[in-house]
Scaffold this motif. Structure first.
Motif, short mmCIF file in Angstrom:
data_model
loop_
_atom_site.label_atom_id
_atom_site.label_comp_id
_atom_site.label_asym_id
_atom_site.label_seq_id
_atom_site.Cartn_x
_atom_site.Cartn_y
_atom_site.Cartn_z
N LEU A 219 7.48 -10.84 -13.85
CA LEU A 219 6.64 -9.88 -13.16
C LEU A 219 5.51 -9.44 -14.09
O LEU A 219 5.72 -9.28 -15.29
CB LEU A 219 7.44 -8.65 -12.72
N SER A 220 4.33 -9.20 -13.51
CA SER A 220 3.18 -8.69 -14.26
C SER A 220 3.07 -7.19 -14.01
O SER A 220 3.08 -6.74 -12.86
CB SER A 220 1.90 -9.39 -13.83
N ARG A 221 2.95 -6.40 -15.08
CA ARG A 221 2.89 -4.95 -14.99
C ARG A 221 1.46 -4.49 -14.70
O ARG A 221 0.51 -4.91 -15.39
CB ARG A 221 3.37 -4.33 -16.30
N VAL A 222 1.29 -3.63 -13.69
CA VAL A 222 -0.04 -3.13 -13.31
C VAL A 222 0.05 -1.63 -13.01
O VAL A 222 1.14 -1.08 -12.87
CB VAL A 222 -0.61 -3.86 -12.07
N LEU A 223 -1.10 -0.99 -12.91
CA LEU A 223 -1.17 0.41 -12.50
C LEU A 223 -1.78 0.46 -11.11
O LEU A 223 -2.90 -0.01 -10.90
CB LEU A 223 -2.03 1.22 -13.48
N LEU A 224 -1.01 1.01 -10.15
CA LEU A 224 -1.44 1.05 -8.76
C LEU A 224 -2.09 2.41 -8.47
O LEU A 224 -1.46 3.45 -8.63
CB LEU A 224 -0.26 0.84 -7.82
N PRO A 225 -3.35 2.41 -8.02
CA PRO A 225 -4.03 3.67 -7.73
C PRO A 225 -3.76 4.16 -6.31
O PRO A 225 -3.52 3.36 -5.40
CB PRO A 225 -5.50 3.31 -7.90
N ALA A 226 -3.78 5.44 -6.12
CA ALA A 226 -3.75 6.07 -4.79
C ALA A 226 -2.61 5.55 -3.92
O ALA A 226 -2.83 4.98 -2.85
CB ALA A 226 -5.09 5.86 -4.09
N VAL A 227 -1.37 5.75 -4.37
CA VAL A 227 -0.19 5.34 -3.60
C VAL A 227 0.27 6.52 -2.74
O VAL A 227 0.44 7.64 -3.22
CB VAL A 227 0.94 4.90 -4.54
N GLU A 228 0.47 6.25 -1.44
CA GLU A 228 0.91 7.27 -0.50
C GLU A 228 2.13 6.76 0.26
O GLU A 228 2.14 5.64 0.76
CB GLU A 228 -0.19 7.61 0.49
N VAL A 229 3.16 7.61 0.33
CA VAL A 229 4.36 7.29 1.10
C VAL A 229 4.54 8.41 2.12
O VAL A 229 4.89 9.54 1.78
CB VAL A 229 5.60 7.19 0.20
N GLY A 230 4.24 8.11 3.37
CA GLY A 230 4.22 9.16 4.38
C GLY A 230 3.17 10.18 4.01
O GLY A 230 2.02 9.85 3.72
#
Length: 280
Positions: A219-230
């Motif tokens: 797996l490649s490690r990344v930073l995910l911007p603006a994550v929304e769950v509900g």
């Protein structure tokens, strides 16, 4: 797709002792061991064997039993194909006479047989085929696993069955993605072949090797911007990109949502209301 507790369990093809819903109030919480900060392991029994270590894993389908345990039980085994992170492997299957989790009893469960040494100390992986039959809560603070009706609370998001996986919608940069919900993982993993045209280029900050039943994946490690769950905005979240083949995965599934990536305190699987709730 909406599902009910009976319909969902029936679709996945397991048999449960009758009258479970009526006795839900009598089910005592189970103390669990938390391994690697996300693996929920409880003691249980199969047939004449007691004190087995069971991993609670909504991302597994079907339930799996270690070959050493299967040998002790003298199970009559047959072969089937199994897929993990896009990699195929063949495993034997057999009907378990009875699975016991505290006072819960699941009879005649068809399970896979394999080498579970990639999760050290685990004898059985209890998969979604069993877990889907009754609502349950994981209290990560108190290390308690509770089966039975769940009290509604926010934030809660709809559960959707994308056969044979349990999924939720997660928005990244305001774009919807569908993730398999996995209590056996602590990471948010995106399938590169499904998302690379729907997200801007993401900077890679290292790699991670993970072991599973079919072998090893990178797996490649990344930073995910603006994550929304509900209604919950999580801001920047550490994520991982997998370039594995997706043979056998439904085309609408974009990745794997490790429950612990969201729920630092508690996670609820409410099959009465078809909802997943968490306390971050």
């Amino acid at each position: 797709m909406r599902f009910t507790r009976i319909g969902f369990g029936g679709l996945l093809g397991i048999a449960l002792v009758g009258g479970l819903a009526a006795r839900a109030a009598e089910i005592a919480p189970l103390k669990f061991q938390l391994v690697r900060s996300h693996l929920v392991i409880v003691h249980g029994g199969i047939g004449r064997l007691e004190g087995l270590n069971f991993l609670i894993d909504t991302g597994a389908m079907p339930t799996m039993v270690d070959r050493k345990v299967a040998k002790k039980l003298a199970l009559d085994a047959r072969e089937m194909e199994f897929i993990a992170f896009g990699q195929k492997t063949r495993v034997a299957t057999a009907v378990l006479p009875e699975i016991r989790l505290g006072t819960l009893k699941f009879q005649s469960v068809t399970a896979g047989i394999g080498d579970l040494s990639f999760v050290s100390g685990v004898d059985v992986i209890i998969g979604l085929d069993v877990l889907s039959r009754i609502s349950f809560s994981i209290d990560y603070n108190q290390h308690l696993l509770t089966f039975g009706p769940v009290s509604p609370h926010d934030p809660a998001i709809p559960l959707e069955l994308v056969s044979p996986f349990l999924t939720v919608q997660v928005n990244i940069l305001h774009q919807p993605f569908r993730f398999m919900v996995d209590t056996g993982s602590g990471r948010l993993v995106l399938f590169d072949h499904r998302v690379h045209n729907r997200l801007p280029p993401l900077s890679i900050h290292g790699e991670l090797l993970i072991n599973h039943l079919a072998g090893t994946s990178k797996l490649s490690r990344v930073l995910l911007p603006a994550v929304e769950v509900g209604a919950t905005a999580l801001g920047h979240v550490e994520g991982f990109i997998s370039d594995a083949s997706l043979t056998g995965y439904p085309p609408s599934i974009d990745g794997v949502l490790g429950v612990r990536a969201l729920a630092s305190k508690r996670a609820d699987f409410d099959f009465e209301r078809n909802q997943f709730a968490f306390i971050h």
